[in-house]
Design a protein around this motif. Sequence first.
Motif, short mmCIF file in Angstrom:
data_model
loop_
_atom_site.label_atom_id
_atom_site.label_comp_id
_atom_site.label_asym_id
_atom_site.label_seq_id
_atom_site.Cartn_x
_atom_site.Cartn_y
_atom_site.Cartn_z
N THR A 1 0.82 -1.22 0.00
CA THR A 1 0.00 0.00 0.00
C THR A 1 0.86 1.27 0.00
O THR A 1 0.36 2.34 0.32
CB THR A 1 -0.93 0.01 1.22
OG1 THR A 1 -0.14 -0.05 2.42
CG2 THR A 1 -1.88 -1.17 1.20
N ARG B 1 1.85 3.25 -2.20
CA ARG B 1 1.45 4.36 -3.08
C ARG B 1 0.04 4.85 -2.80
O ARG B 1 -0.46 5.71 -3.50
CB ARG B 1 1.58 3.92 -4.54
CG ARG B 1 2.97 3.41 -4.87
CD ARG B 1 3.15 3.13 -6.34
NE ARG B 1 4.42 2.46 -6.61
CZ ARG B 1 4.99 2.38 -7.79
NH1 ARG B 1 4.42 2.92 -8.84
NH2 ARG B 1 6.14 1.75 -7.96
N TRP B 2 -0.59 4.30 -1.78
CA TRP B 2 -1.94 4.74 -1.44
C TRP B 2 -1.93 6.10 -0.76
O TRP B 2 -0.99 6.44 -0.02
CB TRP B 2 -2.59 3.74 -0.49
CG TRP B 2 -3.02 2.45 -1.12
CD1 TRP B 2 -2.44 1.82 -2.18
CD2 TRP B 2 -4.11 1.63 -0.70
NE1 TRP B 2 -3.10 0.65 -2.45
CE2 TRP B 2 -4.13 0.50 -1.57
CE3 TRP B 2 -5.07 1.71 0.30
CZ2 TRP B 2 -5.07 -0.52 -1.44
CZ3 TRP B 2 -6.00 0.70 0.44
CH2 TRP B 2 -6.00 -0.39 -0.43
N ASP B 3 -2.98 6.86 -0.98
CA ASP B 3 -3.19 8.08 -0.23
C ASP B 3 -3.32 7.73 1.25
O ASP B 3 -4.01 6.77 1.62
CB ASP B 3 -4.48 8.76 -0.72
CG ASP B 3 -4.86 9.94 0.13
OD1 ASP B 3 -4.23 11.00 -0.03
OD2 ASP B 3 -5.79 9.80 0.95
N ARG C 1 -6.90 7.63 2.76
CA ARG C 1 -7.61 6.46 2.26
C ARG C 1 -7.11 5.19 2.96
O ARG C 1 -7.89 4.30 3.31
CB ARG C 1 -7.39 6.35 0.76
CG ARG C 1 -7.93 5.06 0.12
CD ARG C 1 -7.40 4.93 -1.31
NE ARG C 1 -7.72 3.64 -1.90
CZ ARG C 1 -7.13 3.15 -2.98
NH1 ARG C 1 -6.18 3.86 -3.58
NH2 ARG C 1 -7.47 1.98 -3.46
N LEU C 2 -5.81 5.13 3.18
CA LEU C 2 -5.23 3.96 3.82
C LEU C 2 -5.68 3.83 5.27
O LEU C 2 -6.03 2.74 5.74
CB LEU C 2 -3.70 4.05 3.75
CG LEU C 2 -2.90 2.86 4.25
CD1 LEU C 2 -3.37 1.56 3.60
CD2 LEU C 2 -1.41 3.08 3.98
N THR D 1 -9.35 2.74 5.21
CA THR D 1 -9.47 1.33 4.79
C THR D 1 -9.08 0.40 5.93
O THR D 1 -9.76 -0.59 6.21
CB THR D 1 -8.58 1.05 3.56
OG1 THR D 1 -9.02 1.88 2.48
CG2 THR D 1 -8.66 -0.41 3.16
N GLU E 1 3.71 6.81 6.63
CA GLU E 1 2.35 6.42 7.03
C GLU E 1 2.00 7.12 8.33
O GLU E 1 2.81 7.36 9.17
CB GLU E 1 2.28 4.90 7.21
CG GLU E 1 2.55 4.22 5.93
CD GLU E 1 2.51 2.70 6.09
OE1 GLU E 1 2.30 2.03 5.09
OE2 GLU E 1 2.70 2.20 7.19
#
Length: 406
Positions: A62, A64-66, A69-70, A73, A406
């Motif tokens: 993950t 490259r996830w925003d 959003r992470l 989720t 993160e």
Amino acid sequence: MRLRLLLLALGTFAVGTDSMVMAGILDGIADNLGVSVSAAGQLVSVFALSYALLAPVLATLTARWDRRRLLLTALGVFTVANALSALAPGYGTLLATRGLAAAGAALYTPTASGVATALAPPERRGRALATVLGGMTVATALGVPVGAYLGSTDWRLTMWLVVALGVAAFAGLALLMRGLPAPAAGAPGLRERLTPLRDRRVVAGAATTLTFFLAFNAIYIYLATAVRPATGGDQGRLSLILLVTGIASVAGSWLGGRLVDRLGVRTVLLAGSVAAGLAFTALPWLSRSLPGALVYAVVSPLAGWAVGVALPHRMASIAPANAPLLISLNSSALYLGVASAGAVGSGAMAVLGERWFPLVSAGLAVVAWGLSFTTTARPADAGRAVGAREAGARVRELSSSAGRAE
């Protein structure tokens, strides 16, 4: 920034309550589902092992996830999994939902820790981490006792409590956790992100985390047994010791963040390991009386959670661009320590007896001290504690790394 950190801490409070409260409701689960207490205990092991194995993998997948959003989720998976746990018709289903809840937790906690360091200026990142990780320690003082009380009536109520906490954290982050930087288009791929795993400092940091939390939890899991001479089997006295332990855990996390910023990671690791090791060594004598047991209940978690803040800070400082992976590796090592502590503590009791088994943890604390002493950089001027400033400079990139933290 403060409100955002508190919202992140609410999520770690939910995760901490979920991961630690199970030990207090195992009897109810065993009776309700018709399994042995030892089988019910596997629910704790499945959660810890799933977390340990999944945290670095999910952090990489993950990358490259925003970040917003992470976070959402992760909390969504965690909350849904706990709802499914509350509705589980049988042992097999419950075992599966505990693994799913661990996946959400493994994704959330390192992400929240990384976001906390990104939100804070370099000189306050230790305190930011302490605030987020403080949710875990508050869970020991508040979430676990409340969850265990609800579970004495019906263990499923405890699961619904965790669901409610997850929903509250999700709603708060959805409304207020906006404006986090998006991942850069050129975010490193899987091979590049795994490069730090070849760094000896990373291996040493993970080994230190595993060893220290193995030492700490080998006693904590069996604390009721260790302090039985002081409690005489009285639940009220044991509850008092657990309450003091929880409060000292919160204080240790708060203190650790400030000491890391002021004195540096190395100093906190070495001093905290010594203090914890002395507490483990003295426990066979302290446990003879209630005042002595209370002294242990203050010193051990105070030192333990101060070290618990310094460890992820150290890992993030090694390679700032890969902070999410490194923090997740630290979390994995922590949960491997928790997962192994039950067997180590049980084996120590079988060999040394119920009074002397804490001496094994004392030996492990010496190993953790040795690892910290030999693998952490010395500050250029310990008197002025420049180590903290150097660590802050090394993680400065976190706040401008386009969301890779993160």
